[in-house]
Design an enzyme around this catalytic site. Structure first.
Site, PDB file in Angstrom:
ATOM      1  N   LEU A 156      -7.621 -24.138  54.216  1.00 37.01           N
ATOM      2  CA  LEU A 156      -6.465 -24.246  53.342  1.00 37.01           C
ATOM      3  C   LEU A 156      -6.803 -25.217  52.216  1.00 37.01           C
ATOM      4  O   LEU A 156      -7.530 -26.192  52.421  1.00 37.01           O
ATOM      5  CB  LEU A 156      -5.244 -24.780  54.106  1.00 37.01           C
ATOM      6  CG  LEU A 156      -4.683 -23.927  55.244  1.00 37.01           C
ATOM      7  CD1 LEU A 156      -3.544 -24.674  55.938  1.00 37.01           C
ATOM      8  CD2 LEU A 156      -4.208 -22.580  54.742  1.00 37.01           C
ATOM      9  N   ASP A 157      -6.259 -24.958  51.026  1.00 37.30           N
ATOM     10  CA  ASP A 157      -6.429 -25.893  49.927  1.00 37.30           C
ATOM     11  C   ASP A 157      -5.852 -27.253  50.309  1.00 37.30           C
ATOM     12  O   ASP A 157      -4.958 -27.359  51.154  1.00 37.30           O
ATOM     13  CB  ASP A 157      -5.713 -25.387  48.673  1.00 37.30           C
ATOM     14  CG  ASP A 157      -6.309 -24.102  48.129  1.00 37.30           C
ATOM     15  OD1 ASP A 157      -7.496 -23.842  48.405  1.00 37.30           O
ATOM     16  OD2 ASP A 157      -5.584 -23.366  47.431  1.00 37.30           O
ATOM     17  N   ARG A 158      -6.332 -28.281  49.656  1.00 31.95           N
ATOM     18  CA  ARG A 158      -5.881 -29.654  49.960  1.00 31.95           C
ATOM     19  C   ARG A 158      -4.352 -29.766  49.959  1.00 31.95           C
ATOM     20  O   ARG A 158      -3.764 -30.349  50.877  1.00 31.95           O
ATOM     21  CB  ARG A 158      -6.468 -30.625  48.933  1.00 31.95           C
ATOM     22  CG  ARG A 158      -6.047 -32.082  49.159  1.00 31.95           C
ATOM     23  CD  ARG A 158      -6.498 -32.964  48.024  1.00 31.95           C
ATOM     24  NE  ARG A 158      -5.835 -32.574  46.778  1.00 31.95           N
ATOM     25  CZ  ARG A 158      -6.117 -33.097  45.581  1.00 31.95           C
ATOM     26  NH1 ARG A 158      -7.075 -34.000  45.465  1.00 31.95           N
ATOM     27  NH2 ARG A 158      -5.470 -32.708  44.508  1.00 31.95           N
TER      28      ARG A 158
END
Length: 301
Positions: free
Chosen positions: A129-131
């Site tokens: 997942l993106d940050r």
């Protein structure tokens, strides 16, 4: 400065493959190339560039900056057994070390408890997942489990469902976005369909709730490209609310994109049990949804 002469035996190899041994991993080789540090006969080339043999490849490895102490990553375990974890990741947590985020990552917090996969910097990571995307993600605890989950992901046997608040109203209550994605030709921090390195990408969506100026969507991924939902939503003219890269930062008081991995369903690779995990919206997204709805009462999804 490091110089490598491409042997004739390497003719036909991609540039990133050729640099893998020298850089330490293919991921590190790709980072060097993407940073513009690599020259082939004095000219920058993309990672997919095919070598002919005989070229001179030069590159500089960036000096490591002094590391400040970083607090361990925060997370919640949604499910755990001896084979795998399902983690509920808060926004702001980086999954694995990368440039600018060498410490304080999720896999470092789980060091010694996750394993599997070809990249030692991403042990056990099945999908990421993106940050600033919150929610559920899957990690393996051994090589066999990682391989089985990766195979299930490729076979589209793992359901990854997101909640995304997008600007405006899509033209249909449900639909599919089938548009290849890669690094944008002009804005190198972005992923888009305007790319020299396209990869198949498919996103499905359906309306969960229509709001005055936004729409809450349930989104499922058929493929898992970097920034796929964010890039695809922008491509159809309905960027994710609050997205600082692909939309309008600060919408509805958001400090990040309204994107949450709300549901994960798959068959356990060891037991065959059907698992379904859900993660409630975090408080910052509940507040934004309330503001977008023009309502003051608490909202549940």
């Amino acid at each position: 400065m490091t110089e490598l002469r491409v042997p004739e035996s390497a003719a036909g190899e991609r540039l990133d493959v050729f640099l893998t041994d020298a850089a330490g991993s293919r991921t590190k080789a790709q980072r060097l190339i993407d940073s513009g540090s690599v020259r082939v006969n004095g000219v920058p080339k993309p990672k997919r560039h095919i070598l002919a043999g005989g070229e001179l490849v030069r590159y500089e490895t960036p000096e490591a900056a002094p590391r400040a102490d970083v607090a361990p990553a925060d997370f919640r375990i949604a499910y755990e057994d001896e084979h795998l974890f399902v983690i509920d990741k808060p926004a702001g947590v980086v999954v694995h070390p990368a440039r600018g985020h060498e410490q304080g990552t999720l896999v470092q917090a789980l060091a010694g408890r996750v394993a599997g996969g070809p990249d030692p910097e991403r042990p056990g990571v099945v999908h990421r997942l993106d940050r600033d995307t919150s929610g559920l993600m899957l990690l393996a605890r051994d090589e066999q489990t990682h391989a089985a989950l990766q195979a299930a992901l490729r076979a589209r046997e793992i359901t990854r469902e997101y909640l995304a608040l997008v600007e405006g109203r899509p033209p249909a209550r449900q639909g599919t976005i089938d548009a290849a994605l890669g690094r944008d030709r002009r804005v190198r921090t972005r992923i888009s369909s305007d790319t020299d390195d396209p990869h198949h990408a498919v996103t499905h969506f359906e309306t969960e709730r229509a709001l005055p100026e936004d729409t809450l969507l349930r989104v499922t991924l058929e493929t898992g490209r970097t920034h796929q939902i964010r890039a695809h939503m922008l491509a159809i003219g309905h960027p994710v609310a609050g997205d600082p890269e692909y939309g309008n930062a600060g919408r509805h008081g958001l400090l990040r994109q309204f994107l949450h991995a709300a549901r994960l369903a798959f068959e356990h690779p060891a037991t065959g049990e059907a698992l379904e995990l859900r993660a409630p919206l975090p408080e910052d997204l509940v507040r934004a949804l309330r503001q977008a709805s023009g309502e003051r009462a608490d909202l549940s999804v």
